[in-house]
Design a protein around this motif. Structure first.
Motif, short mmCIF file in Angstrom:
data_model
loop_
_atom_site.label_atom_id
_atom_site.label_comp_id
_atom_site.label_asym_id
_atom_site.label_seq_id
_atom_site.Cartn_x
_atom_site.Cartn_y
_atom_site.Cartn_z
N SER A 111 0.84 -1.25 -0.06
CA SER A 111 0.14 -0.01 0.02
C SER A 111 0.96 1.37 0.03
O SER A 111 0.36 2.29 -0.58
N ILE A 112 2.08 1.10 0.35
CA ILE A 112 2.88 2.33 0.33
C ILE A 112 3.56 2.47 -0.99
O ILE A 112 3.49 3.53 -1.22
N VAL A 113 3.83 1.58 -1.70
CA VAL A 113 4.23 1.65 -3.06
C VAL A 113 2.88 2.18 -3.58
O VAL A 113 3.13 2.98 -4.89
N ILE A 114 1.92 1.66 -3.55
CA ILE A 114 0.70 2.32 -4.21
C ILE A 114 0.54 3.87 -4.14
O ILE A 114 0.26 4.56 -4.69
N LEU A 115 0.65 4.05 -2.93
CA LEU A 115 0.56 5.40 -2.36
C LEU A 115 1.65 6.30 -3.38
O LEU A 115 1.33 7.53 -3.70
N PHE A 116 2.98 5.73 -3.17
CA PHE A 116 3.99 6.45 -3.84
C PHE A 116 3.57 6.69 -5.41
O PHE A 116 3.74 7.75 -5.88
N LEU A 117 2.88 5.37 -6.21
CA LEU A 117 2.54 5.63 -7.47
C LEU A 117 1.64 6.74 -7.45
O LEU A 117 1.23 7.33 -8.70
N THR A 118 0.58 6.68 -6.66
CA THR A 118 -0.63 7.67 -6.83
C THR A 118 -0.14 9.03 -6.56
O THR A 118 -0.54 10.03 -7.39
N LEU A 119 0.82 9.50 -5.87
CA LEU A 119 1.27 10.73 -5.48
C LEU A 119 2.05 11.34 -6.77
O LEU A 119 2.21 12.24 -7.41
N LEU A 120 2.92 10.22 -7.32
CA LEU A 120 3.61 10.51 -8.53
C LEU A 120 2.51 10.81 -9.68
O LEU A 120 3.17 11.71 -10.49
N ALA A 121 1.79 10.05 -9.95
CA ALA A 121 0.58 10.15 -10.96
C ALA A 121 -0.07 11.58 -10.76
O ALA A 121 -0.06 12.43 -11.59
N GLY A 122 -0.28 11.79 -9.53
CA GLY A 122 -0.91 13.11 -9.29
C GLY A 122 -0.12 14.27 -9.51
O GLY A 122 -0.73 15.42 -10.02
N MET A 123 1.16 14.16 -9.21
CA MET A 123 2.29 15.22 -9.55
C MET A 123 2.26 15.55 -11.13
O MET A 123 2.13 16.68 -11.49
N PHE A 124 2.32 14.46 -11.83
CA PHE A 124 2.31 14.50 -13.26
C PHE A 124 1.16 15.05 -13.95
O PHE A 124 1.11 15.93 -14.87
N ILE A 125 -0.01 14.59 -13.40
CA ILE A 125 -0.96 15.36 -13.84
C ILE A 125 -1.16 16.80 -13.51
O ILE A 125 -1.77 17.56 -14.49
N LEU A 126 -0.73 17.05 -12.53
CA LEU A 126 -0.83 18.40 -11.89
C LEU A 126 -0.05 19.29 -12.93
O LEU A 126 -0.24 20.60 -13.26
N ARG A 127 1.14 18.66 -13.21
CA ARG A 127 1.93 19.39 -14.20
C ARG A 127 1.79 19.71 -15.61
O ARG A 127 1.98 20.39 -16.18
N LEU A 128 1.16 18.64 -16.07
CA LEU A 128 1.03 18.30 -17.50
C LEU A 128 -0.27 18.78 -18.13
O LEU A 128 -0.47 18.81 -19.14
N THR A 129 -1.30 18.68 -17.35
CA THR A 129 -2.65 18.81 -17.77
C THR A 129 -3.03 20.31 -17.18
O THR A 129 -2.94 20.47 -16.22
N ARG A 130 -4.12 20.81 -17.95
CA ARG A 130 -4.92 21.90 -17.33
C ARG A 130 -6.31 21.38 -16.93
O ARG A 130 -7.26 22.19 -16.18
N LYS A 131 -6.66 20.55 -17.13
CA LYS A 131 -8.03 19.71 -16.68
C LYS A 131 -7.98 19.26 -15.26
O LYS A 131 -7.26 18.32 -15.19
#
Length: 129
Positions: free
Chosen positions: A57-77
């Motif tokens: 679950s810690i690995v899943i949270l790490f990937l979740t936060l990483l995906a959230g960072m990329f979505i925040l940086r790369l998309t405007r939606k």
């Protein structure tokens, strides 16, 4: 005398480095919170698979936060920011039959840490331009 020109690569590196460090800090906080919950209310029949589940679950949270960072940086939606939080929710919803009340606490903890992480990353992105 001329002033040496500064390169923009240092600032761009910091835009990625700070969220990654914050990601690691959030995962460590999540790990400490899991351990505190388990220390306050221990699981009666703890076995190795449940311990592996907590680390997974810690690995899943790490990937979740990483995906959230990329979505925040790369998309405007901004609606797409909600999508990565589905991963920890699905993980803990699969284990509702093993420990029903505890799984909701773990789900809520994942969502709260994800929200705090994204609010800090959003603040840093708006502050730095």
């Amino acid at each position: 005398m001329s002033v040496p020109k500064r390169s923009c690569t240092g600032l761009n590196d910091m835009k990625i480095l700070v969220p990654v460090i914050l990601n690691i800090i959030c995962c460590a906080t999540y790990c400490v919170c899991l351990n505190q919950i388990n220390a306050c209310k221990p699981i009666a029949h703890m076995d190795v698979s449940i311990g592996i589940l907590f680390r997974f679950s810690i690995v899943i949270l790490f990937l979740t936060l990483l995906a959230g960072m990329f979505i925040l940086r790369l998309t405007r939606k901004k609606l797409l920011i909600v999508l990565p939080v589905i991963m920890p929710v699905l993980l803990w919803s699969n284990h509702l039959d093993i420990f029903p009340h505890r799984a909701f606490v773990y789900m809520g903890l994942s969502i709260v840490i994800y929200g705090i992480y994204l609010s800090i990353c959003g603040y840093l992105a708006n502050r730095n331009g």
